[in-house]
Design a protein around this motif. Structure first.
Motif: not given
Length: 480
Positions: A42-43, A186-188, A192-195
């Motif tokens: 997630k970039g 992977i999408l989940a 979940m990771r927002t920051k």
């Protein structure tokens, strides 16, 4: 006979592919700096370059990844995208690394995600079906394509891998189901990771990639010297290709596995600048920032008939060795080969044809472009991971990567210039003491340069060898 030999220690895993005892491929991975290729992140977009249709994306590894926004899309398609759909600073994106960081350049990323399985590659963001070029039978290609159309999830794409030839629909479908579940997980994690940036999926390590990509029906044995890795490989193969389990062997002898199979000395040769040919000729391999240059020399080979035949035979032998060295050293990018000039056009065409046939065996995409009137052949080869050269070697602290240092004579002349400069400012009545490398000291004594300088200025000059001094460095002490 084809064999895969694996040497594994906690710090490093090394794989060698042998064919009839001859080394064909080497791959190395170290725990201290694992490869990024295949990882999904997630970039967070740090900078957008509209003129290049590119962006730099923070993936949390220290170096920002370079992302080409178009990813192969036509310019018109990019321009027609609504403004709010275009990439902007601060935006979060799921991206996959397609090329490792090399030198000062950061990793290369794409938004076209691909998840490789044993038989197929799932492309969650591209709806098309592709197939390995190595599957040549038209009937089998048609069968696999029909299966792919039936099992491909809606809105996604599939690439049929070479190993899928002869596999059942059930086997391919099981692969697809596993990869779809992996993509969903992977999408989940992405949601979940927002920051900030985060690693969503790490590509398999060398052992897993070895089983997934290389251990096929044409491999006669897979030998591993680490029991834990051996058991791990057996479990994987039992689940995916049970018919190959009997070909896996645990190496228990006291002699190191690479030494027993004569691989150790072959790997050491991969760092050499010169490569000898069996005929007596040799290759010279030089690497620059932009490309790799390979020069072909006849050496001791004088041939048996005439000059034209000697040159052609040397070039033919060199071509085979060049393609082998490119594969073993995993040389990528632009490669220029300076073959010995051939007068006959037919020989040039035969050489190109031979090379184009041979590169079909290279798992990395390689293109033989053309040959010029001067005998230069241009080759392009896809570059993704760090090769052995960049993993095993670092820049020489003596020559700083130049491959050469100043000669002792050059250093001696620099010393004489410095002494003359110092004498113009103030005369050293008590003389000079010069600390130098031993090779420079020998040069100063041999050419009597310091004796001549001492006579010229009416002073004493003492030369002292300083252990460990850089050959280009020296110290001049003025005695007052």
């Amino acid at each position: 006979m084809k064999s895969i030999i694996v040497n594994m220690v906690p710090e490093e895993t090394c794989m060698a592919l042998l064919e009839d005892g001859e080394l064909q491929a080497v791959e190395m991975e170290r725990s201290s700096h694992s490869h990024l290729v295949g990882n999904i992140y997630k970039g967070r977009v740090q900078n957008v370059l509209p003129g290049m249709q590119a962006a730099f994306v923070d993936i949390g590894t220290g170096k920002n990844a370079f992302l080409y926004i178009g990813d192969g899309l036509p310019h018109e398609t990019i321009e027609s995208m609504p403004q709010n759909a275009r990439i902007h600073i601060g935006q979060s994106l799921p991206i996959q690394i397609v090329k490792d960081a090399i030198g000062t350049k950061g990793p290369r990323a794409t938004m076209h995600i691909s998840l490789p399985g044993r038989n197929v590659v799932l492309m969650p963001t591209a709806a098309y079906i592709g197939m390995s070029r190595r599957i040549e039978d038209e009937g089998e290609r048609a069968r696999l394509h029909a299966i792919a159309e039936r099992i491909c999830p809606k809105g996604m794409g599939l690439i049929i891998r070479t190993v899928a030839a002869g596999q059942s629909e059930q086997s391919l479908a099981a692969d697809v189901r596993y990869l779809v579940r992996l993509w969903e997980s992977i999408l989940a994690r992405y949601k979940m990771r927002t920051k900030g940036s985060a690693l969503l999926y790490r590509d398999a390590d060398l052992i897993i990639r070895l089983v997934r990509d290389r251990f096929t029906a044409d491999i006669d044995e897979l030998v591993i010297d680490n029991e834990e890795a051996y058991q791990r490989v057996r479990s994987l193969v039992e689940a995916n290709s049970p018919e190959l389990v009997d070909r896996i062997r645990f190496y228990e002898a006291k002699t190191p596995i690479f030494k027993a199979y004569h691989i150790e000395e072959e790997i050491e040769k991969l760092g050499a600048r010169e490569v000898e040919l069996k005929s007596g000729g040799f290759l010279v391999i030089d690497k620059t920032e932009a490309l790799t240059v390979i020069d072909v020399n006849t050496g001791k080979y004088v041939g048996k008939t005439n000059l034209g035949d000697t040159v052609y035979q040397t070039n033919l032998e060199a071509a085979a060795e060049i393609l082998k060295q490119i594969r073993l050293r995993d040389i990528g990018g632009i490669i220029i080969v300076d073959f010995i000039d051939m007068e006959k056009e037919s020989q040039k065409e035969e050489l190109l044809t031979y090379m184009r046939e041979q590169v079909k065996h290279d798992r990395t995409k390689t293109n033989i472009v053309d040959i010029t009137s001067l005998g230069l052949v241009e080759i392009t080869r896809k570059k993704t991971r760090q090769n052995i050269d960049s993993i095993v070697y670092s820049e020489c602290p003596i020559c700083h990567g130049r491959g050469r240092i100043e000669s002792p004579e050059t250093v001696a002349i620099r010393i004489s210039r410095d002494i003359r400069r110092m004498e113009r400012k103030s005369h050293a009545r008590e003389g000079y003491e010069i600390e130098v490398h031993e090779t420079v000291a020998e040069e100063l004594r041999a050419n009597q340069l310091m004796m001549n300088l001492a006579a010229e200025f009416g002073t004493d000059i003492k030369v002292t060898v300083k252990p460990g001094m850089h050959p280009e460095n020296y110290t001049i002490l003025q005695q007052s």
